[in-house]
Design a protein around this motif. Structure first.
Motif, PDB file in Angstrom:
ATOM      1  N   ASN A 247      22.313  14.663  -7.185  1.00  0.00           N
ATOM      2  CA  ASN A 247      23.244  13.917  -6.339  1.00  0.00           C
ATOM      3  C   ASN A 247      24.201  13.046  -7.144  1.00  0.00           C
ATOM      4  OD1 ASN A 247      21.936  15.086  -4.166  1.00  0.00           O
ATOM      5  ND2 ASN A 247      20.656  13.315  -3.742  1.00  0.00           N
ATOM      6  N   LYS A 248      23.753  12.578  -8.322  1.00  0.00           N
ATOM      7  CA  LYS A 248      24.636  11.776  -9.179  1.00  0.00           C
ATOM      8  C   LYS A 248      25.843  12.605  -9.649  1.00  0.00           C
ATOM      9  CE  LYS A 248      21.295   8.425 -11.044  1.00  0.00           C
ATOM     10  NZ  LYS A 248      22.018   7.206 -10.625  1.00  0.00           N
ATOM     11  N   ILE A 249      25.654  13.915  -9.778  1.00  0.00           N
ATOM     12  CA  ILE A 249      26.769  14.777 -10.198  1.00  0.00           C
ATOM     13  C   ILE A 249      27.900  14.718  -9.182  1.00  0.00           C
ATOM     14  CG2 ILE A 249      27.467  17.159 -10.691  1.00  0.00           C
ATOM     15  CD1 ILE A 249      24.574  17.716 -11.573  1.00  0.00           C
ATOM     16  N   TYR A 250      27.527  14.612  -7.895  1.00  0.00           N
ATOM     17  CA  TYR A 250      28.535  14.657  -6.837  1.00  0.00           C
ATOM     18  C   TYR A 250      29.357  13.369  -6.740  1.00  0.00           C
ATOM     19  CZ  TYR A 250      25.202  18.347  -5.697  1.00  0.00           C
ATOM     20  OH  TYR A 250      24.345  19.421  -5.773  1.00  0.00           O
ATOM     21  N   ASP A 251      28.983  12.371  -7.549  1.00  0.00           N
ATOM     22  CA  ASP A 251      29.854  11.194  -7.680  1.00  0.00           C
ATOM     23  C   ASP A 251      31.104  11.546  -8.495  1.00  0.00           C
ATOM     24  OD1 ASP A 251      28.030   9.636  -6.290  1.00  0.00           O
ATOM     25  OD2 ASP A 251      27.034   8.901  -8.095  1.00  0.00           O
ATOM     26  N   GLU A 252      30.975  12.588  -9.326  1.00  0.00           N
ATOM     27  CA  GLU A 252      32.071  12.986 -10.207  1.00  0.00           C
ATOM     28  C   GLU A 252      32.717  14.307  -9.790  1.00  0.00           C
ATOM     29  OE1 GLU A 252      32.976  10.922 -12.568  1.00  0.00           O
ATOM     30  OE2 GLU A 252      31.286   9.565 -12.200  1.00  0.00           O
ATOM     31  N   GLU A 253      31.929  15.191  -9.178  1.00  0.00           N
ATOM     32  CA  GLU A 253      32.409  16.529  -8.850  1.00  0.00           C
ATOM     33  C   GLU A 253      32.427  16.750  -7.341  1.00  0.00           C
ATOM     34  OE1 GLU A 253      33.609  18.365 -11.165  1.00  0.00           O
ATOM     35  OE2 GLU A 253      32.819  17.321 -12.922  1.00  0.00           O
ATOM     36  N   CYS A 254      33.258  17.674  -6.911  1.00  0.00           N
ATOM     37  CA  CYS A 254      33.377  18.000  -5.487  1.00  0.00           C
ATOM     38  C   CYS A 254      32.233  18.913  -5.058  1.00  0.00           C
ATOM     39  CB  CYS A 254      34.720  18.688  -5.228  1.00  0.00           C
ATOM     40  SG  CYS A 254      34.972  19.182  -3.517  1.00  0.00           S
ATOM     41  N   CYS A 255      31.533  18.514  -4.005  1.00  0.00           N
ATOM     42  CA  CYS A 255      30.474  19.337  -3.416  1.00  0.00           C
ATOM     43  C   CYS A 255      30.764  19.477  -1.927  1.00  0.00           C
ATOM     44  CB  CYS A 255      29.102  18.717  -3.639  1.00  0.00           C
ATOM     45  SG  CYS A 255      27.747  19.721  -2.976  1.00  0.00           S
ATOM     46  N   LEU A 256      30.655  20.684  -1.402  1.00  0.00           N
ATOM     47  CA  LEU A 256      31.039  20.970  -0.028  1.00  0.00           C
ATOM     48  C   LEU A 256      29.907  21.610   0.755  1.00  0.00           C
ATOM     49  CD1 LEU A 256      34.523  22.524  -0.817  1.00  0.00           C
ATOM     50  CD2 LEU A 256      34.101  20.225   0.025  1.00  0.00           C
ATOM     51  N   SER A 257      29.888  21.298   2.056  1.00  0.00           N
ATOM     52  CA  SER A 257      28.901  21.851   2.983  1.00  0.00           C
ATOM     53  C   SER A 257      29.648  22.378   4.216  1.00  0.00           C
ATOM     54  CB  SER A 257      27.909  20.752   3.378  1.00  0.00           C
ATOM     55  OG  SER A 257      27.027  21.195   4.386  1.00  0.00           O
ATOM     56  N   PRO A 258      29.197  23.497   4.817  1.00  0.00           N
ATOM     57  CA  PRO A 258      29.978  24.131   5.888  1.00  0.00           C
ATOM     58  C   PRO A 258      29.768  23.493   7.260  1.00  0.00           C
ATOM     59  CG  PRO A 258      28.014  25.425   5.455  1.00  0.00           C
ATOM     60  CD  PRO A 258      28.005  24.298   4.454  1.00  0.00           C
ATOM     61  N   LEU A 259      30.793  23.610   8.087  1.00  0.00           N
ATOM     62  CA  LEU A 259      30.752  23.209   9.488  1.00  0.00           C
ATOM     63  C   LEU A 259      31.213  24.420  10.321  1.00  0.00           C
ATOM     64  CD1 LEU A 259      32.606  19.779   9.142  1.00  0.00           C
ATOM     65  CD2 LEU A 259      30.170  20.095   9.519  1.00  0.00           C
TER      66      LEU A 259
ATOM     67  N   ARG B 108      39.883  23.277  -9.927  1.00  0.00           N
ATOM     68  CA  ARG B 108      38.684  22.817 -10.636  1.00  0.00           C
ATOM     69  C   ARG B 108      37.464  23.564 -10.101  1.00  0.00           C
ATOM     70  NH1 ARG B 108      37.757  16.702  -8.380  1.00  0.00           N
ATOM     71  NH2 ARG B 108      35.902  16.850  -9.715  1.00  0.00           N
ATOM     72  N   ASP B 109      36.430  23.661 -10.927  1.00  0.00           N
ATOM     73  CA  ASP B 109      35.155  24.220 -10.466  1.00  0.00           C
ATOM     74  C   ASP B 109      34.500  23.231  -9.519  1.00  0.00           C
ATOM     75  OD1 ASP B 109      35.752  26.266 -12.156  1.00  0.00           O
ATOM     76  OD2 ASP B 109      34.129  25.901 -13.581  1.00  0.00           O
ATOM     77  N   ILE B 110      33.742  23.757  -8.554  1.00  0.00           N
ATOM     78  CA  ILE B 110      33.121  22.902  -7.550  1.00  0.00           C
ATOM     79  C   ILE B 110      31.686  23.354  -7.283  1.00  0.00           C
ATOM     80  CG2 ILE B 110      35.314  22.317  -6.438  1.00  0.00           C
ATOM     81  CD1 ILE B 110      34.696  24.392  -4.286  1.00  0.00           C
ATOM     82  N   PHE B 111      30.985  22.567  -6.493  1.00  0.00           N
ATOM     83  CA  PHE B 111      29.678  22.932  -5.955  1.00  0.00           C
ATOM     84  C   PHE B 111      29.843  23.228  -4.465  1.00  0.00           C
ATOM     85  CE2 PHE B 111      28.646  20.467  -9.672  1.00  0.00           C
ATOM     86  CZ  PHE B 111      27.428  20.954 -10.132  1.00  0.00           C
ATOM     87  N   MET B 112      29.066  24.192  -3.964  1.00  0.00           N
ATOM     88  CA  MET B 112      29.052  24.464  -2.528  1.00  0.00           C
ATOM     89  C   MET B 112      27.612  24.708  -2.089  1.00  0.00           C
ATOM     90  SD  MET B 112      32.443  26.830  -1.936  1.00  0.00           S
ATOM     91  CE  MET B 112      32.753  26.384  -0.235  1.00  0.00           C
ATOM     92  N   CYS B 113      27.246  24.089  -0.992  1.00  0.00           N
ATOM     93  CA  CYS B 113      25.916  24.248  -0.409  1.00  0.00           C
ATOM     94  C   CYS B 113      26.085  24.992   0.919  1.00  0.00           C
ATOM     95  CB  CYS B 113      25.302  22.862  -0.195  1.00  0.00           C
ATOM     96  SG  CYS B 113      23.791  22.887   0.790  1.00  0.00           S
TER      97      CYS B 113
END
Length: 336
Positions: free
Chosen positions: A291-303, A222-227
Motif C-alpha cells: 500500500n505504501k507504493i500507491y502513495d507514489e504510483e497510480c493504482c486503479l480498481s474497476p467500477l 507511466r506504468d501503473i498498477f491495476m486490481c
C-alpha cells in the motif's frame, strides 16, 4: 444518379485518405465508423494501436503488450487463511480453486479470441495441495491447451528469510507470496498478473484489464498498477478518488489492494524492497508495504468489479457490491 455516384466516389476517396492519414470517421447518422467498418456500439479499439471510446475519442497506445505472465497462488488445504469462518456457499476449498482457475481460463480465451498474437502463460505456485487436488488442477490446465507450469512451494527455502510466525499457515502464505514476487522480479513479460485461488472472474476480466491498462497508462505516460476487484472496504471511509475511463467501464484510483493485481516488471524492481518487506513478516495490515507504493504510483480498481473475492459473506475484503454471486458461482462449475 450522376450526383449520387460522384458523392459515393468522393466518399470512398475521403475514407481511404482518412485511413491513410490515421484518422477515424464517425457517421452519426448511420451510427457507424466507415474507416473501422464497425457499428459505434462495437469495440472500436485496436490493441497495441489505439483506444477509442465515444465520445472521448482516441488515445494512441504507447504502452504496448505482447506477452503476459499470470502467477496463480494455490493452496487447497486452507479454508480461509488466518480465520475460522466459512466461505460463501460453504464448499471445500478445492471447489473455489477449480472455479477460480476455470473462470480465469475462460477469460483468457475470451481475450485471445481477438488477440491471439499476445502470448499468455500461467504459472501455478502451489503450497502443498493434496495429490488428488493437484491432479484436478493439472487436468483443468491440460484441457485448456494454454501454456502453464506448476511449481511446488519449498518452505525450507525461506526459513532464514521470513521471520518465525505463530502459525505455520501464516509462514506458508508469506513464502508463497515471496516466491511469486521472485518469479516476477526476473521475468521479461510486458505485464505480470498476480492472482489468488479464491477469486472468481467475469469472462471479460482479462480483456477489460489489459485494454484499460493500455489506455490509461498511455494517457498517463507511466506504468501503473491495476486490481481487478472492487472490494467492499473501499466504501467504508470517505477517501477521494480520481476516475478514469477504461475500455468498457470506469476505473478509480485506490490506495489499498490485497495481493491480486497486475503491473510491470519495471515497477516490481523499482519497489523491490516493498515487495520483500511485505513477505518478511506478518504486518498489520498484511499489505502494509504494498500500500505504501500507491502513495507514489497510480493504482486503479474497476467500477464495477471484474473479479469477486469468494470469502465469508461478512468480510470487508470479500464480496463486491451489486453482483449476482450465485449466478457467477454456478457459471464457473468445472466438471472434470
Amino acid at each position: 444518379i450522376i450526383k449520387n455516384m460522384k458523392k459515393n466516389i468522393l466518399k470512398k476517396i475521403f475514407i481511404k485518405l482518412s485511413k491513410f492519414l490515421g484518422y477515424e470517421i464517425i457517421d452519426q447518422n448511420t451510427f457507424t465508423s466507415p474507416t473501422l467498418e464497425k457499428k459505434l456500439n462495437d469495440d472500436l479499439s485496436i490493441i497495441n494501436q489505439k483506444s477509442i471510446i465515444l465520445p472521448l475519442g482516441e488515445v494512441k497506445i504507447t504502452k504496448k503488450v505482447s506477452s503476459i505472465l499470470i502467477i496463480f497462488r494455490s493452496n487447497t488445504n486452507i479454508e480461509i487463511w488466518d480465520q475460522n469462518k466459512k466461505r460463501l456457499f460453504e464448499n471445500p476449498k478445492i471447489e473455489y480453486t477449480l472455479r477460480s482457475l476455470h473462470s480465469l481460463i475462460k477469460s483468457i480465451k475470451y481475450f485471445q479470441k481477438d488477440n491471439n498474437n499476445i502470448s499468455i502463460k500461467i504459472k501455478i505456485v502451489d503450497d502443498q495441495s493434496k495429490k488428488e487436488d493437484l491432479s484436478k488442477i493439472d487436468s483443468l490446465l491440460e484441457n485448456s491447451k494454454l501454456k502453464y507450469e506448476i511449481i511446488s512451494l519449498s518452505h525450507g527455502k525461506y526459513k532464514n528469510i521470513i521471520k518465525t510466525q505463530k502459525k505455520e499457515q501464516t509462514f506458508a502464505n508469506l513464502a508463497s507470496l515471496l516466491q511469486s514476487f521472485e518469479l516476477a522480479k526476473d521475468d521479461k513479460n510486458d505485464l505480470i498478473f498476480f492472482l489468488e485461488d479464491d477469486y472468481i472472474h467475469f469472462v471479460n476480466m482479462v480483456k477489460e484489464t489489459i485494454n484499460s491498462y493500455q489506455r490509461i497508462s498511455s494517457q498517463l505516460n507511466r506504468d501503473i498498477f491495476m486490481c481487478p476487484t472492487d472490494y467492499p472496504y473501499l466504501y467504508m471511509e470517505n477517501d477521494k478518488s480520481n476516475i478514469f475511463v477504461g475500455s468498457d467501464r470506469h476505473w478509480r484510483t485506490v490506495n489499498k489492494t490485497l495481493c491480486s493485481f497486475i503491473t510491470t516488471n519495471k515497477l516490481i524492481n523499482k519497489y523491490w524492497d516493498n515487495f520483500q518487506k511485505t513477505c518478511s513478516d506478518r504486518h498489520e495490515p498484511f499489505e502494509k508495504y504494498l500500500n505504501k507504493i500507491y502513495d507514489e504510483e497510480c493504482c486503479l480498481s474497476p467500477l464495477k468489479t471484474l473479479s469477486v473475492h469468494m470469502t465469508n459473506i461478512n468480510s470487508s475484503y470479500g464480496l463486491s457490491p451489486f453482483i449476482d454471486y450465485k449466478k457467477l458461482w454456478d457459471e464457473n462449475k468445472y466438471n472434470d
